[in-house]
Design an enzyme around this catalytic site. Sequence first.
Site, PDB file in Angstrom:
ATOM      1  CB  VAL A 104      -0.988   0.003   1.187  1.00  0.00           C
ATOM      2  CG1 VAL A 104      -1.877  -1.234   1.134  1.00  0.00           C
ATOM      3  CG2 VAL A 104      -0.290   0.092   2.536  1.00  0.00           C
ATOM      4  CE  LYS A 105       6.111   0.681  -3.355  1.00  0.00           C
ATOM      5  NZ  LYS A 105       5.447  -0.556  -3.759  1.00  0.00           N
ATOM      6  NE  ARG A 106      -3.041   3.649   1.252  1.00  0.00           N
ATOM      7  CZ  ARG A 106      -3.278   3.175   0.038  1.00  0.00           C
ATOM      8  NH1 ARG A 106      -2.306   3.125  -0.872  1.00  0.00           N
ATOM      9  NH2 ARG A 106      -4.486   2.762  -0.301  1.00  0.00           N
TER      10      ARG A 106
END
Lengths: 311, 311
Positions: A104-106
């Site tokens: 998700v690379k949040r």
Amino acid sequence: MINKLTDKIKKTNAPIVVGLDPMMKFVPGQVQKRAFEEYGETLEGAAEAIWQYNKEIVDNIYDIVPAVKPQIAMYEQFGIPGLMVFKKTVDYCKEKDLVVIGDVKRGDIGSTSEAYAAGHLGKVKVGNKTFSGFDEDFVTVNPYLGSDGVNPFIKVCKEEKKGIFVLVKTSNPSSGEFQDRPIADADGRPLYEVVGEKVAKWGEEHMGDSYSYVGAVVGATYPEMGKILRRIMPKNYILVPGYGAQGGSGKDLAHFFNEDGLGAIINSSRGIIAAWQQEKYASFGEEHFGEASRAAVEDMRKDIAQALDCR
Amino acid sequence: MINKLTDKIKKTNAPIVVGLDPMMKFVPGQVQKRAFEEYGETLEGAAEAIWQYNKEIVDNIYDIVPAVKPQIAMYEQFGIPGLMVFKKTVDYCKEKDLVVIGDVKRGDIGSTSEAYAAGHLGKVKVGNKTFSGFDEDFVTVNPYLGSDGVNPFIKVCKEEKKGIFVLVKTSNPSSGEFQDRPIADADGRPLYEVVGEKVAKWGEEHMGDSYSYVGAVVGATYPEMGKILRRIMPKNYILVPGYGAQGGSGKDLAHFFNEDGLGAIINSSRGIIAAWQQEKYASFGEEHFGEASRAAVEDMRKDIAQALDCR
């Protein structure tokens, strides 16, 4: 969860994570056709096609790999119906006892990272009850905002015995634009090393039996950098994207592992899920795309084992 | 869309974007109660409470501000029902002719950024048809992966006449951990300046009438850095979070604007949407939280105008 991941890697003898990044061009025609017949050429139809495609692949590989990594962007592009299938895929993979890494690379400022962490790894409170929005085992996190963007994830990981992989050196061609820049107050070492040191430090706060719940993402396309980062982060699992389609090969991978043969997990996405489109696996035929994926996993396992034997 | 944003800022005389970051603790008790009575204490109930809360605020402010910025994390934490309300909020604000900045902070390798760009700003193809997953006017983008993480967004922005704001210097306390590090091969200037230069360059590729479709995020909490970044990026709009609750004040803001009084848009989230909880606006009462938000916008507009007059 890092202990479970390590155990499953040992048991399957496959330090492999299958990237469930279902682009429509990978989904066989007959799967699309059936979904469109039922739901029309709609977002719901696309989502159904992706779900049937994922399910067939998962059913064919769940017993020979430890983990899967659905890339949420490939679902998010189809809006709400796409995200519903992201959730369905996460839940199904967990039923199959796979470790699920949500790619998700949040990452955001503190209170916002808290919300992402609650939504993807933890629980959210509604009145007197608690719920899980999504429920991955690990997620990937972008470090650009520094410790107060990352710490809320670590806090939730401690509560839930879950983990994160922090982007350190990404696999894409232009990753060096910022990540490779020499940092003057760190003896001119590149930014990715400075981030790697921070990952090692963050990781100390949440250790499993032999590895930390905090891991790192380092692209297979940069093996020399992987070698250095392996030393900087000895107790952190390295999630290695970029094998296969992006150009990383088996022999590039050895440096990412520790002497114990552990500490790295190699991702392949289209190399596995779109194996049926490769000449090498064409004999399976479009109908048997799931079996082609299984064969591609077996070949990848051999490739990695050979690379580890030769070092 | 950057022209529309500029026009609306001139027309409202309010370089203000209202952050629709609905944490449950901001939602008045009676709004929660009504939603829980209808949907129970469930994710759906939480989502309904947030929707009713957002709608009341938007109805009270849409004619005096140019833009809103929903923070997707605050919706994503409630899973699918939360994201449905994110979409509903985006659509409703667009109906009200507000410019919608999706604060999503996405960013990935090329093909994955393409999917995010299609999902949030563009269109996705399903068979022979095209659909919008979400449909914001702008989104925020994380630059850590370099040009090939950002360019897919710019490509879609050109097709759709939409825009992005790239994180340059974020408002949080630890933003300096990586963003402030001195870059040896850039005369020791900090990373955020190097990123800012890149934003100026990316921006040249997609210009509106007087400003670029590519903007930057620079926190109000770092006014001196804002001064320098203003010079580095003269044609790029700066989205400035951190006003109010995070500590930035009116007088800190003047440096973010150009001589023409344009070029910056200041975000306030809880300062506006949770105004009813502040002593200053307590006289509105919990029932009239939307009117309290409107009053807070008016006060913020005066504070900024004064700061611009005094420079």
